[in-house]
Design a protein around this motif. Structure first.
Motif, short mmCIF file in Angstrom:
data_model
loop_
_atom_site.label_atom_id
_atom_site.label_comp_id
_atom_site.label_asym_id
_atom_site.label_seq_id
_atom_site.Cartn_x
_atom_site.Cartn_y
_atom_site.Cartn_z
N THR A 1 43.38 101.69 50.81
CA THR A 1 42.29 102.31 50.07
C THR A 1 40.94 101.78 50.55
O THR A 1 39.98 102.54 50.74
CB THR A 1 42.43 102.04 48.55
OG1 THR A 1 43.71 102.48 48.13
CG2 THR A 1 41.35 102.77 47.76
N GLY A 2 40.87 100.45 50.78
CA GLY A 2 39.63 99.85 51.28
C GLY A 2 39.23 100.44 52.62
O GLY A 2 38.06 100.81 52.83
N LEU A 3 40.20 100.57 53.52
CA LEU A 3 39.89 101.14 54.84
C LEU A 3 39.56 102.62 54.72
O LEU A 3 38.72 103.14 55.46
CB LEU A 3 41.06 100.93 55.81
CG LEU A 3 41.40 99.47 56.14
CD1 LEU A 3 42.48 99.40 57.22
CD2 LEU A 3 40.17 98.69 56.59
N ALA A 4 40.19 103.30 53.76
CA ALA A 4 39.88 104.72 53.54
C ALA A 4 38.43 104.89 53.09
O ALA A 4 37.73 105.81 53.52
CB ALA A 4 40.83 105.31 52.50
N ILE A 5 37.96 103.97 52.24
CA ILE A 5 36.57 104.02 51.77
C ILE A 5 35.62 103.84 52.95
O ILE A 5 34.62 104.56 53.08
CB ILE A 5 36.32 102.96 50.67
CG1 ILE A 5 37.07 103.37 49.39
CG2 ILE A 5 34.83 102.79 50.39
CD1 ILE A 5 37.13 102.28 48.31
N VAL A 6 35.96 102.90 53.85
CA VAL A 6 35.11 102.68 55.03
C VAL A 6 35.15 103.91 55.95
O VAL A 6 34.10 104.43 56.37
CB VAL A 6 35.57 101.43 55.82
CG1 VAL A 6 34.77 101.28 57.11
CG2 VAL A 6 35.42 100.18 54.96
N LEU A 7 36.36 104.40 56.25
CA LEU A 7 36.50 105.52 57.20
C LEU A 7 35.87 106.80 56.65
O LEU A 7 35.42 107.65 57.41
CB LEU A 7 37.97 105.78 57.52
CG LEU A 7 38.65 104.75 58.42
CD1 LEU A 7 40.11 105.11 58.61
CD2 LEU A 7 37.95 104.66 59.78
N GLY A 8 35.86 106.93 55.33
CA GLY A 8 35.30 108.13 54.71
C GLY A 8 33.80 108.05 54.49
O GLY A 8 33.21 108.94 53.89
N SER A 9 33.19 106.98 54.97
CA SER A 9 31.75 106.79 54.75
C SER A 9 30.99 106.94 56.07
O SER A 9 31.60 107.09 57.13
CB SER A 9 31.48 105.40 54.17
OG SER A 9 31.55 104.43 55.21
N GLU A 10 29.67 106.86 55.98
CA GLU A 10 28.87 106.94 57.20
C GLU A 10 29.07 105.69 58.08
O GLU A 10 28.62 105.64 59.21
CB GLU A 10 27.39 107.08 56.86
CG GLU A 10 26.88 105.94 56.01
CD GLU A 10 25.40 106.06 55.64
OE1 GLU A 10 24.59 106.26 56.55
OE2 GLU A 10 25.10 105.97 54.43
N PHE A 11 29.73 104.68 57.51
CA PHE A 11 29.96 103.44 58.27
C PHE A 11 31.36 103.38 58.87
O PHE A 11 31.93 102.32 59.04
CB PHE A 11 29.74 102.23 57.35
CG PHE A 11 28.37 102.19 56.76
CD1 PHE A 11 27.26 102.01 57.58
CD2 PHE A 11 28.17 102.33 55.39
CE1 PHE A 11 25.98 101.97 57.05
CE2 PHE A 11 26.90 102.30 54.85
CZ PHE A 11 25.79 102.12 55.67
N HIS A 12 31.93 104.57 59.18
CA HIS A 12 33.32 104.60 59.63
C HIS A 12 33.55 103.84 60.93
O HIS A 12 34.67 103.47 61.24
CB HIS A 12 33.80 106.05 59.79
CG HIS A 12 33.02 106.81 60.81
ND1 HIS A 12 31.95 107.58 60.47
CD2 HIS A 12 33.13 106.87 62.14
CE1 HIS A 12 31.44 108.12 61.57
NE2 HIS A 12 32.13 107.70 62.59
N ASP A 13 32.48 103.61 61.72
CA ASP A 13 32.67 102.89 62.99
C ASP A 13 32.47 101.39 62.84
O ASP A 13 32.39 100.67 63.83
CB ASP A 13 31.72 103.46 64.06
CG ASP A 13 30.27 103.40 63.62
OD1 ASP A 13 30.01 103.03 62.45
OD2 ASP A 13 29.40 103.73 64.44
#
Ligand SMILES: [Zn+2]
Length: 189
Positions: free
Chosen positions: A131-143
Protein backbone atom coordinates in the motif's frame (compact mmCIF):
# COMPACT_ATOMS: atom_id res chain seq x y z
CA UNK A 1 1.26 19.68 6.61
CA UNK A 2 1.76 15.94 6.74
CA UNK A 3 -1.52 14.11 6.16
CA UNK A 4 -0.16 10.63 6.32
CA UNK A 5 2.98 9.98 8.34
CA UNK A 6 2.01 6.29 8.57
CA UNK A 7 2.46 5.96 4.80
CA UNK A 8 5.94 7.51 5.10
CA UNK A 9 6.82 5.05 7.82
CA UNK A 10 5.66 2.00 5.86
CA UNK A 11 7.64 3.11 2.81
CA UNK A 12 10.69 3.31 5.10
CA UNK A 13 9.88 -0.23 6.25
CA UNK A 14 9.75 -1.40 2.62
CA UNK A 15 13.20 0.12 2.06
CA UNK A 16 14.48 -1.38 5.32
CA UNK A 17 13.21 -4.89 4.55
CA UNK A 18 14.71 -4.87 1.05
CA UNK A 19 18.06 -3.57 2.28
CA UNK A 20 18.34 -5.94 5.22
CA UNK A 21 16.87 -9.11 3.72
CA UNK A 22 17.75 -9.29 0.03
CA UNK A 23 21.27 -10.44 -0.88
CA UNK A 24 23.31 -8.59 -3.48
CA UNK A 25 25.88 -5.88 -2.94
CA UNK A 26 26.26 -3.17 -0.35
CA UNK A 27 28.67 -0.23 -0.41
CA UNK A 28 31.20 -1.96 -2.68
CA UNK A 29 31.04 -5.42 -1.10
CA UNK A 30 29.17 -8.64 -1.78
CA UNK A 31 26.25 -9.04 0.56
CA UNK A 32 25.30 -12.67 1.23
CA UNK A 33 21.93 -13.56 2.81
CA UNK A 34 21.98 -12.53 6.51
CA UNK A 35 23.13 -15.24 8.93
CA UNK A 36 20.79 -13.94 11.63
CA UNK A 37 17.60 -13.56 9.64
CA UNK A 38 15.43 -12.56 12.63
CA UNK A 39 17.81 -9.75 13.63
CA UNK A 40 18.00 -8.50 10.05
CA UNK A 41 14.21 -8.53 9.64
CA UNK A 42 13.77 -6.71 12.94
CA UNK A 43 16.29 -4.09 11.79
CA UNK A 44 14.32 -3.66 8.54
CA UNK A 45 11.04 -3.06 10.37
CA UNK A 46 12.73 -0.63 12.75
CA UNK A 47 13.71 1.52 9.75
CA UNK A 48 10.11 2.74 9.91
CA UNK A 49 9.07 1.78 13.44
CA UNK A 50 12.08 2.18 15.76
CA UNK A 51 10.29 0.53 18.68
CA UNK A 52 9.17 -2.58 16.79
CA UNK A 53 9.45 -5.84 18.73
CA UNK A 54 11.92 -8.51 17.64
CA UNK A 55 10.41 -10.83 15.07
CA UNK A 56 10.60 -14.62 15.22
CA UNK A 57 12.66 -16.79 12.90
CA UNK A 58 9.53 -17.92 11.08
CA UNK A 59 8.25 -14.36 10.62
CA UNK A 60 11.70 -13.39 9.36
CA UNK A 61 11.62 -16.15 6.72
CA UNK A 62 8.24 -14.90 5.50
CA UNK A 63 9.45 -11.30 5.53
CA UNK A 64 12.48 -12.29 3.42
CA UNK A 65 10.02 -13.54 0.78
CA UNK A 66 8.12 -10.26 0.99
CA UNK A 67 11.39 -8.31 0.68
CA UNK A 68 12.28 -10.09 -2.57
CA UNK A 69 8.89 -9.10 -4.02
CA UNK A 70 9.35 -5.50 -2.88
CA UNK A 71 12.84 -5.33 -4.38
CA UNK A 72 11.40 -6.11 -7.80
CA UNK A 73 9.29 -2.95 -7.51
CA UNK A 74 12.33 -0.75 -6.78
CA UNK A 75 14.27 -2.46 -9.59
CA UNK A 76 11.45 -1.77 -12.06
CA UNK A 77 11.26 1.93 -11.12
CA UNK A 78 15.06 2.23 -11.35
CA UNK A 79 14.83 0.71 -14.85
CA UNK A 80 12.19 3.37 -15.63
CA UNK A 81 9.57 0.66 -16.09
CA UNK A 82 6.81 2.15 -13.95
CA UNK A 83 4.24 -0.10 -15.67
CA UNK A 84 6.06 -3.17 -14.41
CA UNK A 85 6.37 -1.65 -10.92
CA UNK A 86 2.63 -0.91 -10.84
CA UNK A 87 1.73 -4.44 -11.98
CA UNK A 88 3.91 -5.92 -9.26
CA UNK A 89 2.42 -3.70 -6.56
CA UNK A 90 -1.08 -4.54 -7.76
CA UNK A 91 -0.27 -8.25 -7.59
CA UNK A 92 0.85 -7.84 -3.96
CA UNK A 93 -2.24 -5.80 -3.07
CA UNK A 94 -4.42 -8.45 -4.66
CA UNK A 95 -2.70 -11.40 -3.00
CA UNK A 96 -2.65 -9.85 0.45
CA UNK A 97 -6.14 -8.32 0.02
CA UNK A 98 -4.74 -5.19 1.63
CA UNK A 99 -7.52 -3.32 3.38
CA UNK A 100 -7.47 -0.05 5.27
CA UNK A 101 -8.43 -0.05 8.93
CA UNK A 102 -8.43 2.82 11.40
CA UNK A 103 -6.69 1.80 14.60
CA UNK A 104 -5.82 3.41 17.88
CA UNK A 105 -3.17 1.88 20.13
CA UNK A 106 -0.25 2.73 22.39
CA UNK A 107 -1.67 6.15 23.21
CA UNK A 108 -1.55 7.24 19.56
CA UNK A 109 -4.49 9.00 17.91
CA UNK A 110 -6.58 7.11 15.35
CA UNK A 111 -4.46 6.31 12.32
CA UNK A 112 -4.81 4.27 9.19
CA UNK A 113 -3.31 0.77 9.06
CA UNK A 114 -3.34 -1.62 6.14
CA UNK A 115 -3.75 -5.30 6.84
CA UNK A 116 -3.86 -8.48 4.88
CA UNK A 117 -6.28 -11.30 5.54
CA UNK A 118 -3.60 -13.98 6.01
CA UNK A 119 -3.41 -13.33 9.72
CA UNK A 120 0.38 -13.42 9.97
CA UNK A 121 2.58 -10.43 10.82
CA UNK A 122 4.49 -10.90 7.56
CA UNK A 123 1.27 -10.81 5.54
CA UNK A 124 0.20 -7.63 7.28
CA UNK A 125 3.57 -6.07 6.48
CA UNK A 126 3.32 -7.22 2.87
CA UNK A 127 -0.10 -5.54 2.65
CA UNK A 128 1.21 -2.40 4.36
CA UNK A 129 4.35 -2.10 2.26
CA UNK A 130 2.45 -2.75 -0.97
CA UNK A 131 0.00 0.00 0.00
CA UNK A 132 2.85 2.39 0.86
CA UNK A 133 4.53 1.78 -2.49
CA UNK A 134 1.16 2.09 -4.24
CA UNK A 135 0.73 5.55 -2.67
CA UNK A 136 4.17 6.57 -3.97
CA UNK A 137 3.65 5.07 -7.46
CA UNK A 138 0.22 6.66 -7.74
CA UNK A 139 1.55 10.11 -6.94
CA UNK A 140 3.57 12.70 -8.84
CA UNK A 141 6.59 11.35 -6.95
CA UNK A 142 6.41 7.91 -8.57
CA UNK A 143 10.08 8.10 -9.63
CA UNK A 144 11.25 8.64 -6.06
CA UNK A 145 11.93 4.94 -5.46
CA UNK A 146 15.50 4.11 -6.43
CA UNK A 147 18.39 1.65 -6.42
CA UNK A 148 21.85 2.96 -5.46
CA UNK A 149 23.85 3.94 -8.56
CA UNK A 150 27.27 3.58 -6.90
CA UNK A 151 29.45 0.73 -8.24
CA UNK A 152 28.86 -2.60 -6.50
CA UNK A 153 25.87 -1.48 -4.51
CA UNK A 154 22.24 -2.39 -5.10
CA UNK A 155 20.64 -1.19 -1.89
CA UNK A 156 17.42 0.78 -2.36
CA UNK A 157 16.13 4.12 -1.13
CA UNK A 158 13.18 6.45 -1.25
CA UNK A 159 14.12 9.97 -2.25
CA UNK A 160 12.39 12.49 -0.01
CA UNK A 161 14.65 15.39 -0.99
CA UNK A 162 12.96 18.55 -2.19
CA UNK A 163 14.27 18.39 -5.75
CA UNK A 164 14.42 14.59 -6.08
CA UNK A 165 18.07 14.28 -7.08
CA UNK A 166 19.12 11.45 -4.79
CA UNK A 167 21.15 8.69 -6.48
CA UNK A 168 22.75 6.77 -3.64
CA UNK A 169 21.63 4.54 -0.78
CA UNK A 170 23.50 6.73 1.70
CA UNK A 171 26.40 9.07 2.33
CA UNK A 172 28.93 6.19 2.36
CA UNK A 173 28.21 5.41 -1.30
CA UNK A 174 27.97 9.10 -2.22
CA UNK A 175 31.44 9.66 -0.74
CA UNK A 176 32.83 6.56 -2.46
CA UNK A 177 31.73 7.87 -5.84
CA UNK A 178 32.96 11.40 -5.11
CA UNK A 179 36.39 10.11 -4.05
CA UNK A 180 36.66 7.93 -7.16
CA UNK A 181 35.74 10.88 -9.39
CA UNK A 182 38.29 13.05 -7.61
CA UNK A 183 41.04 10.44 -8.11
CA UNK A 184 40.08 10.02 -11.77
CA UNK A 185 40.39 13.78 -12.29
CA UNK A 186 43.77 13.73 -10.55
CA UNK A 187 45.04 11.24 -13.12
CA UNK A 188 43.88 13.31 -16.06
CA UNK A 189 46.81 15.36 -17.43
ZN1 LIG B 1 24.91 2.26 -2.11
Amino acid sequence: MDFNSHADAIVRVAVGLVNELTPGERRGRDLPPPHDLAAAATEGLRAGYPGHREVTEEEARELAGVAARLRAVFDAVAAEDVDEAALRVNALLEETRARPLLQRHDGEPWHLHFHGTGGTAAEDWAASCATGLAIVLGSEFHDRLGVCTAPHCDRVYVDVSRNGTRRFCGTACQNRVKTAAFRARGRTP
